[in-house]
Design an enzyme around this catalytic site. Structure first.
Site, short mmCIF file in Angstrom:
data_model
loop_
_atom_site.label_atom_id
_atom_site.label_comp_id
_atom_site.label_asym_id
_atom_site.label_seq_id
_atom_site.Cartn_x
_atom_site.Cartn_y
_atom_site.Cartn_z
CE LYS A 55 -3.96 1.86 2.62
NZ LYS A 55 -4.88 1.58 3.73
CB SER A 128 -7.83 3.68 3.03
OG SER A 128 -7.27 2.79 3.95
CB SER A 152 -8.80 0.58 5.61
OG SER A 152 -9.50 1.78 5.74
#
Length: 309
Positions: A55, A128, A152
């Site tokens: 990420k 997210s 998330s």
């Protein structure tokens, strides 16, 4: 395998927008080293030579790490996040950085194209860590690092049909990871199976002198659980919690899972969870206050670079 993975990314990334950045050149360099090590008999384990994604809130040395923001658009870290360093120690190929909402909060910055659900473009992708879940679901990586502060990892995994694992707070070091709300942030994994999620977690978990909040407990072989039986395992189930305001498809999946566990010898025990309504209500202001503290200086100096959320 890395070349094949990059070819698949080139085919589908223009439609899915899973990546903030594809690290094709360095990925091929890492793959060449992995080839040489494996050929020489120096095998590092199940992730050696396997392309994975991280990420975009995780620092990668020399690579822009923007955390879905414009305010950090020019930030290039001079070290790797602990999770990135450990993946590389395990021989994994970091193939790219996945797209995410602004600062891991609840919406994308208007200047960034949101990730698209690979099963249906009209479906939600989650919050997210959506880029990590889309990349895993579409076969654009073999697994991905993600984060979860209020859903998330779990929501994108559910929305994209993959396995997400939000570990206990502190199980994975947060050093070199952009904060959303430090007391609530968890670093975890998303993959296409529980075994893969466990293999990645085993590689990244553990104590870290650079993060005093990282748990000191030994790291077990998480994936080994799939190789043993579950006879006698006690599994708690709250019938009310698992049925109130639950989608019928989800309800059916939960019921089927209980039957499978029972058939495999587990003991389903009826329990009663406390009402989590107050915890959910408290999460909103607590997360917002911590996020405001994290961004106080940047927001004061560069308010125009922030999205409306």
């Amino acid at each position: 395998m890395t070349e094949a993975q990059l070819s698949r990314i080139a085919r589908w990334e223009p439609e899915l927008h899973a990546y903030a950045q594809v690290m094709d050149t360095s990925a091929l360099e890492q793959a060449k080293v992995a080839d040489e090590e494996i050929a020489a008999g120096r095998h590092r384990g199940p992730l050696h030579g396997v392309p994975v994604a991280v990420k975009d809130l995780c620092w990668v040395e020399g690579v822009p790490s923007r955390a879905g923001t414009l305010v950090h658009h020019d930030f290039i870290p001079d070290e790797n996040a602990t999770v990135v360093r450990r993946l590389r120690q395990a021989g994994a190929i970091i193939i790219g950085k996945t797209q995410m909402t602004e600062g891991a909060y609840s919406d994308y910055h208007p200047a960034i194209t949101p990730s698209v659900n690979p099963w249906n473009a009209d479906y939600w992708t989650g919050i997210s860590s959506s880029g990590s879940a889309v990349a895993a679901a579409a076969g654009l990586c073999f697994g991905a690092i993600a984060s979860d502060t209020g859903g998330s990892i779990r929501w994108p995994s559910a929305a994209n049909g993959v396995t997400g694992l939000k570990p206990t707070w502190g199980r994975v070091s947060r050093h070199g990871v952009f904060d959303l709300a430090p007391s609530l942030d968890h670093i975890g994994t998303i993959a296409r199976s529980a075994v893969d999620a466990g293999i990645i977690l085993a590689a990244i978990a553990g104590a870290d002198p650079k993060d005093p909040t990282a748990a000191a407990q030994p790291v077990p072989d998480f994936a080994s659980a799939s190789r043993g039986g579950i006879g006698g395992l006690r599994i708690g189930l709250d019938p009310r919690w698992n049925s109130e305001d639950v989608e019928p498809q989800t309800q059916a999946a939960l019921d089927d899972a209980a039957v499978v566990f029972s058939d495999l010898g587990a003991l389903m025990v009826e329990i009663k969870f406390p009402d989590v309504g107050q915890a959910v209500s408290d999460w909103v202001p607590n997360c917002a206050v911590e996020a405001a503290a994290v961004h106080a200086r940047d927001f004061a100096e560069n308010r125009n670079l922030y999205g409306p959320m």
